[in-house]
Design an enzyme around this catalytic site. Structure first.
Site, PDB file in Angstrom:
ATOM      1  N   ASP A 101       0.871  -1.173   0.000  1.00  0.00           N
ATOM      2  CA  ASP A 101       0.000   0.000   0.000  1.00  0.00           C
ATOM      3  C   ASP A 101       0.907   1.221   0.000  1.00  0.00           C
ATOM      4  OD1 ASP A 101      -1.713   2.091   0.469  1.00  0.00           O
ATOM      5  OD2 ASP A 101      -2.693   1.204   2.217  1.00  0.00           O
ATOM      6  N   ASN A 128       3.050   2.654 -10.703  1.00  0.00           N
ATOM      7  CA  ASN A 128       1.789   2.721 -11.424  1.00  0.00           C
ATOM      8  C   ASN A 128       0.591   2.948 -10.505  1.00  0.00           C
ATOM      9  OD1 ASN A 128      -0.150   1.943 -13.770  1.00  0.00           O
ATOM     10  ND2 ASN A 128      -0.670   0.512 -12.128  1.00  0.00           N
ATOM     11  N   SER A 180       0.173  11.283 -16.464  1.00  0.00           N
ATOM     12  CA  SER A 180      -0.919  11.637 -17.363  1.00  0.00           C
ATOM     13  C   SER A 180      -0.667  12.995 -18.012  1.00  0.00           C
ATOM     14  CB  SER A 180      -2.243  11.686 -16.597  1.00  0.00           C
ATOM     15  OG  SER A 180      -3.277  12.196 -17.424  1.00  0.00           O
ATOM     16  N   TYR A 240      -7.097  14.788  -9.652  1.00  0.00           N
ATOM     17  CA  TYR A 240      -6.252  13.823 -10.369  1.00  0.00           C
ATOM     18  C   TYR A 240      -5.219  14.542 -11.234  1.00  0.00           C
ATOM     19  CZ  TYR A 240      -4.992   9.932 -13.462  1.00  0.00           C
ATOM     20  OH  TYR A 240      -4.295   8.979 -14.165  1.00  0.00           O
ATOM     21  N   LYS A 244      -1.060  14.318 -10.818  1.00  0.00           N
ATOM     22  CA  LYS A 244      -0.164  13.894 -11.894  1.00  0.00           C
ATOM     23  C   LYS A 244       0.800  15.016 -12.294  1.00  0.00           C
ATOM     24  CE  LYS A 244      -1.555   9.678 -12.190  1.00  0.00           C
ATOM     25  NZ  LYS A 244      -0.656   8.564 -11.761  1.00  0.00           N
ATOM     26  N   THR A 279     -10.001   0.929 -18.979  1.00  0.00           N
ATOM     27  CA  THR A 279      -9.821   0.219 -17.713  1.00  0.00           C
ATOM     28  C   THR A 279     -10.952   0.606 -16.766  1.00  0.00           C
ATOM     29  OG1 THR A 279      -8.497   1.989 -16.701  1.00  0.00           O
ATOM     30  CG2 THR A 279      -7.297   0.300 -17.958  1.00  0.00           C
TER      31      THR A 279
END
Length: 321
Positions: A101, A128, A180, A240, A244, A279
């Site tokens: 984790d 990842n 990203s 997000y 990134k 995904t």
């Protein structure tokens, strides 16, 4: 259809055609086997992939294992991780599982200690592991702190803890951060509006871990008091995107730090965008297959004449931050 709409439609069609052509090219390149000259690795080469029980992480682990490396597949959920590892083992791959984790310091320490004891260290680390709580046009920041903590802080802590584990070699150890394009500093439609802050994050002389952390903390403070909407932050998948952006910036910082290492001690760190992949994270709405999405991370990990450090890639090409 008016002229403006027609131009916009044509532009989208051209972009779609370029994307499809590039995906076809990636698929073609993936069919070309590595020559003996290019294969610097062996079954004794150890690669760890975080967040690898599904999606892009699983595909990265699968592709690395298919090239003959020993892959340590990790995930927060032990049951799912063990099932994914078993699937690779049934394909004849040298894959092992370890629970990890990245948001838990103790979990990271336990993982690193086990890797050191069993394998003597790592040759490749693929960061990842990541989360997003928004799909489609949603832009909630309800879980912003969790997103930043896992996507950025977790990645940063993994890098710091793994550096002493990276094995010295003539080819150099490799760290690849899956990131990203949403985190690009100068993306036309999703960038930070504060020009001064953007310049600080862009200037290699001003950029530092402290600057990145302060930016994330400022955003989280505005989330708590409700002022983030007018704070000039990216408006698409805000938490997000910023997580990134932080990963991209930290990759640049570490690229400079590691660039000074001598021969035999080199560690190369780069980040890459897998694209909008089909995904669970994207609600299966992506435009790219996991196989193509995983390709650039695997390519960076296995590139023989590695010379780039602290750069950003997509579809095997360097792109701007």
């Amino acid at each position: 259809m008016d002229t403006t709409t027609e131009k916009r439609t044509n532009k989208k069609e051209r972009a779609k055609e370029r994307r499809e052509n590039r995906h076809q090219e990636i698929s073609r390149l993936r069919t070309i086997p590595y020559s003996d000259h290019e294969r610097w690795w062996s079954a004794e080469t150890i690669a760890a992939v975080t967040g690898a029980n599904r999606g892009i992480g699983f595909e990265i682990a699968r592709q690395l294992a298919s090239h003959g490396l020993t892959v340590i597949l990790t995930s927060r959920d032990a049951t799912l991780g063990e099932e994914a590892t078993k699937a690779l083992q049934e394909q004849g791959s040298k894959a092992v599982f370890h629970q990890l984790d990245v948001s838990d310091h103790e979990s990271i320490d336990t993982f690193c200690a086990c890797v050191k004891e069993k394998y003597g260290g790592l040759d490749i680390l693929i960061n990842n592991a990541g989360i997003s709580h928004n799909t489609g046009s949603e832009n909630s920041v309800e879980f912003a702190e969790k997103v930043i903590n896992i996507n950025y802080i977790g990645t940063k802590n993994m890098i710091k803890s793994a550096l002493p584990l990276m094995k010295p070699s003539s080819e150099g150890a490799r760290i690849v951060n899956v990131s990203s394009r949403l985190g690009r500093l100068n993306g036309r439609r999703n960038r930070i509006a504060d020009v001064g802050l953007r310049q600080k994050l862009e200037d290699p002389e001003l950029l530092s871990e402290d600057v990145i952390d302060a930016t994330m903390n400022k955003f989280l403070e505005e989330v708590k008091d409700g002022s983030w909407i007018s704070g000039g932050w990216p408006q698409n998948n805000t938490d997000y995107s910023l997580s990134k952006l932080a990963v991209n910036c930290y990759t640049r910082v570490m690229g400079r730090v590691l660039a000074g290492r001598g021969d035999g001690e080199k560690i190369y760190i780069n980040c890459c965008c897998p694209g909008w992949v089909k995904t669970a994270m994207t609600g299966w709405a992506g435009l790219t297959s996991p196989e193509v999405g995983a390709d650039t991370a695997v390519w960076l990990a296995l590139l023989r004449d590695q010379s780039v450090n602290g750069k950003f890639f997509a579809e095997r090409r360097e792109i701007n931050f």
